[in-house]
Design a protein around this motif. Sequence first.
Motif, mmCIF file in Angstrom:
data_model
loop_
_atom_site.group_PDB
_atom_site.id
_atom_site.type_symbol
_atom_site.label_atom_id
_atom_site.label_comp_id
_atom_site.label_asym_id
_atom_site.label_seq_id
_atom_site.Cartn_x
_atom_site.Cartn_y
_atom_site.Cartn_z
ATOM 1 N N HIS A 150 93.620 55.895 6.784
ATOM 2 C CA HIS A 150 94.078 54.592 6.299
ATOM 3 C C HIS A 150 94.832 53.841 7.388
ATOM 4 C CE1 HIS A 150 93.681 55.718 1.738
ATOM 5 N NE2 HIS A 150 92.558 55.798 2.413
ATOM 6 N N PHE A 172 92.898 62.944 0.101
ATOM 7 C CA PHE A 172 94.197 62.935 -0.573
ATOM 8 C C PHE A 172 94.088 63.630 -1.937
ATOM 9 C CE2 PHE A 172 97.827 60.384 -2.458
ATOM 10 C CZ PHE A 172 98.795 61.060 -1.753
ATOM 11 N N SER A 212 104.347 62.281 -0.466
ATOM 12 C CA SER A 212 103.220 61.346 -0.382
ATOM 13 C C SER A 212 103.622 59.927 -0.760
ATOM 14 C CB SER A 212 102.084 61.810 -1.300
ATOM 15 O OG SER A 212 101.621 63.085 -0.913
ATOM 16 N N SER A 213 104.444 59.794 -1.792
ATOM 17 C CA SER A 213 104.843 58.427 -2.147
ATOM 18 C C SER A 213 105.838 57.873 -1.133
ATOM 19 C CB SER A 213 105.371 58.333 -3.587
ATOM 20 O OG SER A 213 106.469 59.177 -3.801
ATOM 21 N N ALA A 269 103.816 56.562 1.869
ATOM 22 C CA ALA A 269 103.223 55.254 1.586
ATOM 23 C C ALA A 269 104.298 54.169 1.623
ATOM 24 C CB ALA A 269 102.527 55.278 0.224
ATOM 25 N N GLU A 270 105.463 54.481 1.076
ATOM 26 C CA GLU A 270 106.580 53.533 1.118
ATOM 27 C C GLU A 270 106.935 53.187 2.578
ATOM 28 O OE1 GLU A 270 109.603 55.339 -1.246
ATOM 29 O OE2 GLU A 270 109.959 53.532 -2.426
ATOM 30 N N VAL A 325 104.332 50.926 4.130
ATOM 31 C CA VAL A 325 104.444 49.538 3.659
ATOM 32 C C VAL A 325 105.651 48.865 4.316
ATOM 33 C CG1 VAL A 325 104.776 48.014 1.668
ATOM 34 C CG2 VAL A 325 103.328 50.046 1.452
ATOM 35 N N LEU A 328 104.756 47.920 7.719
ATOM 36 C CA LEU A 328 103.868 46.757 7.684
ATOM 37 C C LEU A 328 104.670 45.480 7.472
ATOM 38 C CD1 LEU A 328 100.803 45.858 7.491
ATOM 39 C CD2 LEU A 328 101.078 46.029 5.015
ATOM 40 N N ILE A 378 106.095 46.341 -2.345
ATOM 41 C CA ILE A 378 105.422 47.250 -3.288
ATOM 42 C C ILE A 378 105.489 46.737 -4.733
ATOM 43 C CG2 ILE A 378 105.506 49.572 -4.305
ATOM 44 C CD1 ILE A 378 106.118 50.659 -1.510
ATOM 45 N N ALA A 387 98.137 45.830 3.094
ATOM 46 C CA ALA A 387 99.091 46.015 1.993
ATOM 47 C C ALA A 387 98.384 46.607 0.774
ATOM 48 C CB ALA A 387 99.754 44.687 1.633
ATOM 49 N N ILE A 440 95.735 48.529 0.715
ATOM 50 C CA ILE A 440 95.417 49.942 0.978
ATOM 51 C C ILE A 440 96.671 50.791 0.768
ATOM 52 C CG2 ILE A 440 94.773 51.616 2.769
ATOM 53 C CD1 ILE A 440 93.130 49.312 4.079
ATOM 54 N N LEU A 441 97.788 50.364 1.367
ATOM 55 C CA LEU A 441 98.990 51.203 1.367
ATOM 56 C C LEU A 441 99.683 51.221 0.006
ATOM 57 C CD1 LEU A 441 100.312 50.191 4.901
ATOM 58 C CD2 LEU A 441 99.068 52.273 4.265
ATOM 59 N N VAL A 442 99.687 50.091 -0.694
ATOM 60 C CA VAL A 442 100.283 50.091 -2.033
ATOM 61 C C VAL A 442 99.395 50.899 -2.990
ATOM 62 C CG1 VAL A 442 101.039 48.669 -3.986
ATOM 63 C CG2 VAL A 442 101.556 47.953 -1.650
ATOM 64 N N ASP A 499 97.809 53.563 -2.079
ATOM 65 C CA ASP A 499 98.226 54.941 -1.783
ATOM 66 C C ASP A 499 99.541 55.273 -2.486
ATOM 67 O OD1 ASP A 499 96.044 55.140 -0.158
ATOM 68 O OD2 ASP A 499 97.144 54.991 1.741
ATOM 69 N N PHE A 500 100.444 54.324 -2.477
ATOM 70 C CA PHE A 500 101.744 54.530 -3.134
ATOM 71 C C PHE A 500 101.563 54.784 -4.633
ATOM 72 C CE2 PHE A 500 105.348 52.769 -5.497
ATOM 73 C CZ PHE A 500 106.396 53.497 -4.962
#
Lengths: 338, 338
Positions: free
Chosen positions: A97, A130, A153-154, A157-158, A161, A164, B46, B121, B123-125, B127-128
């Motif tokens: 990703h 995943f 994992s969360s 991702a946090e 983001v 980003l 998020i 965003a 993609i990553l949210v 994943d979250f």
Amino acid sequence: MNATATIQKTVPAKSPAEILWNLARKDMAAVDAIILEKMQSPVGLIPNLAQHLVGAGGKRLRPLLTVSTAALCGYEGVNHHKLAAAVEFIHSATLLHDDVVDESALRRGKKPANLIWGNSASILVGDFLFARAFNLMVETGSMEALGILSNASSVIAEGEVQQLAALRDLQMSEDAYMAVIQAKTAALFAASTEVAPVIAERPTEERDALRDYGLKLGLAFQLVDDALDYGGLESALGKSVGDDFREGKMTLPVIRALQTASEEETAFWRRVIVDHNQEPVDLEIAVSYLRKAGALQSTMDLARQKSREAREALAIFKPSPWRDTLAELADFVVDRIS
Amino acid sequence: MNATATIQKTVPAKSPAEILWNLARKDMAAVDAIILEKMQSPVGLIPNLAQHLVGAGGKRLRPLLTVSTAALCGYEGVNHHKLAAAVEFIHSATLLHDDVVDESALRRGKKPANLIWGNSASILVGDFLFARAFNLMVETGSMEALGILSNASSVIAEGEVQQLAALRDLQMSEDAYMAVIQAKTAALFAASTEVAPVIAERPTEERDALRDYGLKLGLAFQLVDDALDYGGLESALGKSVGDDFREGKMTLPVIRALQTASEEETAFWRRVIVDHNQEPVDLEIAVSYLRKAGALQSTMDLARQKSREAREALAIFKPSPWRDTLAELADFVVDRIS
């Protein structure tokens, strides 16, 4: 650049990573077999793409940490192999990703999967790996390990983001930077070392110590990575430098350099990072500003401090080849380049 | 087009979906509260992005199935709320990733998140939300539910990759199509109904029956969706049609039409699907070919058959408002448009 290119399977004799690999040879063969088995699918694109990333050439640093810390804890079952494979799958999914998000040109020295099979395939195969990581965790039957790795994992991702959102933000603070690398990199290192005492049913203090070891090791690892992206402390710029710079990613070297930047230098950073208006020569200029400010040195110093803290976290364990090599690994993560 | 836009929260009085919503009103409020809580994060992007997709306007069909089947099983705990929220998070994560993969122009009648916040965003949210789904499952302590939903998650990803690999492939068989919709859509419906008897500790036959109900309902749902993408059986083409056509996605209506296509028609399909060379008028031509071949009718007939099978799966349960409304929901999923 995300934390990846470090310890190689074939390193000069007697590096701590090689010693760990030798100590854990049988475990790592078992982990490899699980990885190979669980990335299979009747949908051929999945193993093809996964093989490119996971199948060969990976350093397997995180699974190596899981099996080594499990050995340190005297664990005698087989669930550490499954958890180690799960950790590698989570890591691989984030890499797939990240490649789409970062538009990376190289990954582990190879063309990233998304430039071969396309962004869509990388996104979906990442999702597959995943999910397979969670299949593996379920197989272990350890709800505690599941809690640790699903939480990591969360958090990852946090962190991704948050990174980003901070892209091209010259105001990013050191605290915000540390929070990002703790989340996107160190959290998985910490989880990969914390699950071992959990499945070995060791006391809380060993669990705390090993989580702390992984966390600090991960921070050191990412700090070094971020210094390396500007060539580290070596004078010549290697091949795979400048990714963060080109992406406008705020990392500690830039944050530190900005703290003592002249007006002219600040204007430079604004142009290349905020306005994203870069000439090929700008990377060399950036590196000269970073060196002048001592920003690469101070980033490496902080990495070394985190590496020391990682080593210290292992002090509660009795001396053993596992403990001592894990301690040396913390130094190696920093020394690999400076 | 993925399976989404169906049952609305506000439907004409006495639709089975509305009756279920009324029966499950308290449960669904609890699910909503969990969804809202678990999509929070100090990283503001998020909740902002998640709110756009998950927060409002979603039909919550899958969580409604989980809480309704839990009620049917006489479950009296609170874990069905967490599992229902987890199911919605998994679904939302796949929607976010699908939007990037499909380059959709509309999602639930709104601009998709990736066109507002960007692909990265989304993609990553995604994943979250996917990771948060597993956090929620861990909270329930049910390893069996985790096994069902993590398995469904890898099957969904497999189905999405298989669909991607079959894009613009005029040779795609009906069997391959059925495998794709079973994996990408029906597997999550089946998991959302199977977890209920599992946490309610009901006998295997109820678990098998409810998994079968969800699976068949999901197949019916996706078949109708794929017919609707060409306007269904109505004469006028609505607003949100043609997504599959524009993406070159092979769905049952096209597969069926190809079976009786003239040379000229086959050449048309090759141009618009394989060569991806489309004029605005081509969608109307495609629909006329589908109608001539009876392909929309036969797709709807198959949906109705799956809906009947879903209804029949409930026969082992005693009559009750829950059972009877779930049975009627199976018809409603098909009748909503024809």
